[in-house]
Write a protein that holds these residues in place. Structure first.
Motif, mmCIF file in Angstrom:
data_model
loop_
_atom_site.group_PDB
_atom_site.id
_atom_site.type_symbol
_atom_site.label_atom_id
_atom_site.label_comp_id
_atom_site.label_asym_id
_atom_site.label_seq_id
_atom_site.Cartn_x
_atom_site.Cartn_y
_atom_site.Cartn_z
ATOM 1 N N GLN A 1 -80.187 44.079 7.181
ATOM 2 C CA GLN A 1 -78.550 44.377 8.026
ATOM 3 C C GLN A 1 -77.460 43.428 7.987
ATOM 4 O OE1 GLN A 1 -78.578 48.238 8.988
ATOM 5 N NE2 GLN A 1 -77.311 48.956 7.309
ATOM 6 N N ARG B 1 -72.924 44.170 1.747
ATOM 7 C CA ARG B 1 -72.511 44.149 3.017
ATOM 8 C C ARG B 1 -73.607 43.638 3.844
ATOM 9 N NH1 ARG B 1 -72.549 50.462 3.484
ATOM 10 N NH2 ARG B 1 -74.359 49.836 1.794
ATOM 11 N N HIS B 2 -74.483 43.867 2.370
ATOM 12 C CA HIS B 2 -76.058 43.427 3.274
ATOM 13 C C HIS B 2 -76.419 41.984 2.650
ATOM 14 C CE1 HIS B 2 -76.780 48.227 3.321
ATOM 15 N NE2 HIS B 2 -76.501 47.427 4.819
#
Length: 524
Positions: free
Chosen positions: A310, A328-329
């Motif tokens: 993350q 997003r990761h």
């Protein structure tokens, strides 16, 4: 092998070092067709060994770009001859060996957009490349360019924080810088630079396909946080580079419909979508269906870790890439040279060459090995940069030897402890739902997998990943079709074959790990 009528599917392609492969996956996530073209065997006229040309300096390694094009021609013809029904293909995506680059000559875009369905691709693209033998991931001839790039941005750590990795010889920015410096005429005649992945996608698209975020983050050129080209890096490598690369795109992007060339020549539907291609390592992460907090460990000649992150912490070791399935990761990749060959050496020395005796030694010794700790690097390791065998007693004194059974556990625990420490250095943390997916030769040994579960404190599963990049590409094609609706990748592939549980952490493993952390802090 022809597929049943009316089976809608997606295709996954893999332009790897030694071959081009394809699989077809149906809506139930079953692979029902696969085939390949092997460069050395099927295209001997290009004179490759292992799919590449190694130059006289021993450092420069290239592949002929037209070989890849001709391999695609052959594979499509093999599919047609087998009775494959192209009209059932909803979408396609693919993977390319990471870090290779292709240089399209001025005017090539016009050829791509006006292909004749009466001729194979390789006959029409002969004059489309300003460089015919292109640098690939095995090339290590750009050390000078690496140092120049790091100096331009404030050092190796600054470059890693910006692009996810320190400068590596095989990374594309450094390869482009070498071509600009040593062959400026070819560079000036280049209108577009592709990665192997975006080059292959361009062949299907009939126009230049953008570079995706995930493969783009293996170039030393993309800002991994902002997902834009890093201007300082571009400027340090070559002039006008941004316009030659084009803007990067999310990895799940539908970049357009398949070219009319494939509609007319092979019977693809005009609505068949092309989803951005990515690198082979990111595609393998998709093929293994890693989720947040997961880790994949390939236990082969080299041991490789894929991590789902993350919040990454870029370091001087390992690589951080943008995730191929969640914008997003991130994913991280760590490679360790001393893998199966080191395990086999210790097996031969301490277990009479017997895996059965090797496993028996693991079962007969306790977790933590009574405080004995070992790190074994018979060849110079990548992560960490060390060589030699280093054994430590419970009193943290280096010792010359261990008893045979202690030696075996020290090797396996030491290999996995080092992997965990370096993974944590990149930002990896074990979550309650974390699982470890193990592949490669050593994943068939349940006693080795038990040590892996104990060291990482997470359950270990085994999965068949024979064509993980290819299958992952087909999964990503399905995800591309659904991504516009916000459906997560995990939902798209939920019916894919499940991995098999092989080991769970032993009681008390957490306490042993705490003690080992203290020992490692001293040893490494």
């Amino acid at each position: 092998m022809a597929e049943p009528a009316a089976r809608l599917c997606c295709l996954g392609w893999d332009f790897s070092t030694q071959q081009v492969k394809v699989v077809a996956v149906d809506a139930a996530m079953n692979v029902f067709y696969e085939d390949s073209v092997h460069f050395d065997r099927d295209l001997p006229e290009f004179g490759t060994q292992g799919g590449v040309h190694v130059h006289q300096d021993g450092l420069t390694v290239t592949s002929p770009v037209l070989m890849w094009v001709q391999a695609l021609d052959i594979l499509l013809e093999k599919m047609r001859a087998s009775g494959f029904d192209f009209s059932r293909v909803l979408a396609l995506s693919g993977a390319g060996q990471q870090h290779g680059s292709i240089y399209w000559k001025a005017g090539a875009s016009r050829v791509l957009t006006s292909l004749s369905p009466d001729l194979p691709l390789h006959e029409q693209l002969q004059a489309c490349f300003s460089i015919h033998d292109c640098p690939v991931w095995m090339d290590s001839s750009t050390t000078a360019q690496c140092r120049q790039l790091e100096a331009a941005v404030g050092g190796a750590q600054a470059l890693s924080c910006l692009t996810g990795s320190r400068a590596y010889e095989r990374f594309t920015g450094n390869q482009i810088a070498k071509i600009y410096q040593q062959n400026p005429e070819a560079y000036s005649h280049t209108e577009r630079i592709s990665l192997v992945s975006s080059f292959a996608a361009s062949l299907f698209l009939g126009s230049y396909c953008p570079i995706d975020y995930s493969d783009g983050s293996g170039m030393n050129l993309l800002q991994i946080q902002d997902k834009v080209w890093a201007q300082a890096c571009l400027g340090a490598c070559a002039p006008h580079l941004e316009e030659k690369l084009g803007p990067p795109v999310p990895s799940c992007s539908v970049v357009g419909p398949v070219s009319s060339y494939y509609v007319q020549r092979y019977g693809f539907p005009s609505g068949c979508k092309v989803v951005a291609f990515t690198g082979d390592n990111p595609a393998s992460l998709a093929g293994m269906r890693l989720e947040e907090g997961d880790i994949a460990i390939s236990l082969g000649t080299s041991d490789t870790l894929f991590l789902w992150l993350q919040e990454p912490t870029p370091a001087l070791e390992g690589h951080i890439f943008c995730s191929p399935v969640d914008p997003r990761h991130y994913m991280a990749l760590l490679c360790f040279k001393n893998g199966s060959l080191m395990r086999e050496k210790i097996r031969d020395e301490s277990a009479s060459g017997s895996w059965s005796e090797f496993s028996k030694a693991l079962r007969s010794t306790e977790m933590g090995n009574g405080g004995n700790l070992g790190f074994y690097f018979d060849v110079k390791e990548i992560t960490p940069e060390m060589i030699g065998r280093h054994r430590f007693s419970p009193e943290n004194r280096e010792v010359p030897a261990f008893p045979a059974d202690v030696e075996i556990r020290a090797l396996i625990e030491g290999q996995f402890l080092a992997k965990r420490i370096h993974a944590e250095g990149l930002g990896y943390r074990v979550l309650p739902k974390t699982k470890i997916l193990a592949t490669g030769g050593a994943s068939h040994n349940g006693d080795i997998l038990q040590v892996l579960a104990d060291v990482f404190g997470a359950p270990v599963y085994v999965i068949d990943t024979a064509n993980s990049a290819c299958v992952g590409s087909a999964y990503r094609a399905f995800h591309g079709l659904a991504a516009g609706t916000g459906v997560p990748f995990s939902e798209v592939v939920k019916f894919a074959p499940s991995p098999r549980l092989a080991a769970t952490p032993s009681p008390g493993a957490a306490q042993v790990r705490g003690h080992q952390n203290l020992l490692i802090a001293f040893a490494l």
